[in-house]
Write a protein that holds these residues in place. Structure first.
Motif, mmCIF file in Angstrom:
data_model
loop_
_atom_site.group_PDB
_atom_site.id
_atom_site.type_symbol
_atom_site.label_atom_id
_atom_site.label_comp_id
_atom_site.label_asym_id
_atom_site.label_seq_id
_atom_site.Cartn_x
_atom_site.Cartn_y
_atom_site.Cartn_z
ATOM 1 N N THR A 200 26.901 -35.282 -54.385
ATOM 2 C CA THR A 200 28.175 -35.680 -54.979
ATOM 3 C C THR A 200 28.940 -36.719 -54.171
ATOM 4 N N LYS A 201 28.501 -36.999 -52.956
ATOM 5 C CA LYS A 201 29.267 -37.946 -52.141
ATOM 6 C C LYS A 201 29.251 -39.323 -52.811
ATOM 7 N N GLY A 202 30.403 -39.954 -52.806
ATOM 8 C CA GLY A 202 30.521 -41.270 -53.438
ATOM 9 C C GLY A 202 30.820 -41.231 -54.911
ATOM 10 N N LEU A 203 30.742 -40.065 -55.541
ATOM 11 C CA LEU A 203 31.050 -39.962 -56.965
ATOM 12 C C LEU A 203 32.556 -39.875 -57.165
ATOM 13 N N PRO A 204 33.060 -40.380 -58.280
ATOM 14 C CA PRO A 204 34.481 -40.194 -58.573
ATOM 15 C C PRO A 204 34.793 -38.718 -58.780
ATOM 16 N N ALA A 205 36.027 -38.358 -58.570
ATOM 17 C CA ALA A 205 36.430 -36.964 -58.719
ATOM 18 C C ALA A 205 36.241 -36.467 -60.147
ATOM 19 N N ARG A 206 36.295 -37.384 -61.114
ATOM 20 C CA ARG A 206 36.148 -37.032 -62.530
ATOM 21 C C ARG A 206 35.465 -38.195 -63.240
#
Length: 332
Positions: A200-206
């Protein structure tokens, strides 16, 4: 004596019930099951078998897409027997996973032949994408279990949750989770709940994504939750004309499924998971490492420059694969 046995059984039931409370998402998830699979599982590395192994010169993964029941359209035409058979144009998942592996420098084999699952020891990760029903024979089941016990990495994507329903060890491998049903495929917001993980690192929060949003029974336990779907975000619009889940009252239905009941359903239908509906998580299990996501229904989710959210989905699964292989930190 009968009175004593009855009292003990009632006490055991009360203990089991109390152990199943407190799951995230509210009371709707409290009694969906937290079973004992007889193995070490959870997020503590003590459950990993860090045994001696050859150094990695190139990461190698095996993609398995065998279907013994319903087949997702993104898998395309069933593959010929053997390892790495010729692909048709409609074998989207297999073709795009070859691309993803190439972009990341991995060697990849792919198959739908159960006989090719007899020895998995040469792979850093085994990936099930939308397999279905009895996808492994007894030899394959034994090989998968021994592979995991030797510290292997396993990745479950989408209908890997509709596979091997009646093998408890596999249900535990998925995180004490199994596919129950889903509503119509539609867009909704994926919410990252642990942004420090390799997946999940680097992914937007939503981020917006189109999927089927599996409901799960049992509800996953003893795992590190990575992402959820916000059920309030999916609304009722923009629903594509796709086959509805088994038991749905109407809509097109795949020809290889049995006909619907002649009577309206009088049993409960899962309405979702409330305020916490998981779609991705990780765990150690019986010596190995597992990354699991219920996402991945649409073909365009796997394609480069595919539908909205495709790049985020691909980043999620690439990070998950890297983590179970040991190329990135796992489940933390």
């Amino acid at each position: 004596m009968k009175t004593l046995i009855s009292a003990l059984l009632l006490g055991a039931c009360a203990t089991a019930a109390s152990a199943q409370t407190g799951n995230p998402g509210g009371p709707i998830n409290d009694h969906l099951g937290d079973y004992d699979y007889g193995v070490c599982r959870g997020v503590d590395p003590v459950c990993y078998h860090d045994w001696a192994r050859a150094p990695v010169k190139q990461y190698r993964v095996l993609l398995y897409t065998h279907t013994a029941g319903p087949r997702h359209a993104n898998l395309g035409t069933p593959l010929a027997p053997g390892l790495n058979p010729a692909l048709a144009e409609n074998n989207v998942v297999q073709r795009e996973m070859l691309r993803i592996a190439g972009e990341n420098g991995w060697a990849i084999d792919y198959t739908e032949d159960p006989s090719q699952m007899a020895n998995l020891s040469g792979y850093n990760a085994v990936i099930f994408i939308s397999t279905s029903r009895e996808a492994l024979d007894d030899t394959g089941k034994t090989a998968l279990r021994q592979y995991i016990r030797a510290g292997g990495g396993f990745v479950a994507i989408h209908n890997a949750f509709g596979t091997l329903y009646n093998w408890p060890w596999y249900e535990g491998l998925l995180g004490n989770a199994n596919f129950y049903d889903h509503g119509p495929a539609r867009p909704a917001d994926v919410v990252v709940v642990d942004g420090k993980n390799a997946a999940t690192k680097g992914l937007p929060a939503r981020w917006r994504f189109h999927d089927e949003w599996y409901n799960l029974v049992p509800f996953p336990t003893k795992v590190r939750f990575l992402a959820t779907v916000d059920e309030k975000s999916w609304g009722a619009g923009d629903v594509r004309a796709e086959p509805l889940p088994i038991g749905a009252p109407n809509g097109p239905r795949p020809a290889n499924l049995p006909p619907l009941s002649r009577y309206p359903s009088v049993v409960g239908r899962s309405p979702g998971h409330g305020s916490f509906h998981p779609v991705a998580w990780c765990q150690y299990y019986d010596g190995g490492k597992v990354f699991a996501t219920t996402l991945g229904h649409d073909a365009k989710a796997f394609e480069k420059d595919g539908e909205p959210g495709a790049s985020q989905f691909q980043s999620l699964i690439v990070g998950g694969i890297k983590s179970v292989m040991g190329a990135e930190p796992f489940c933390r």
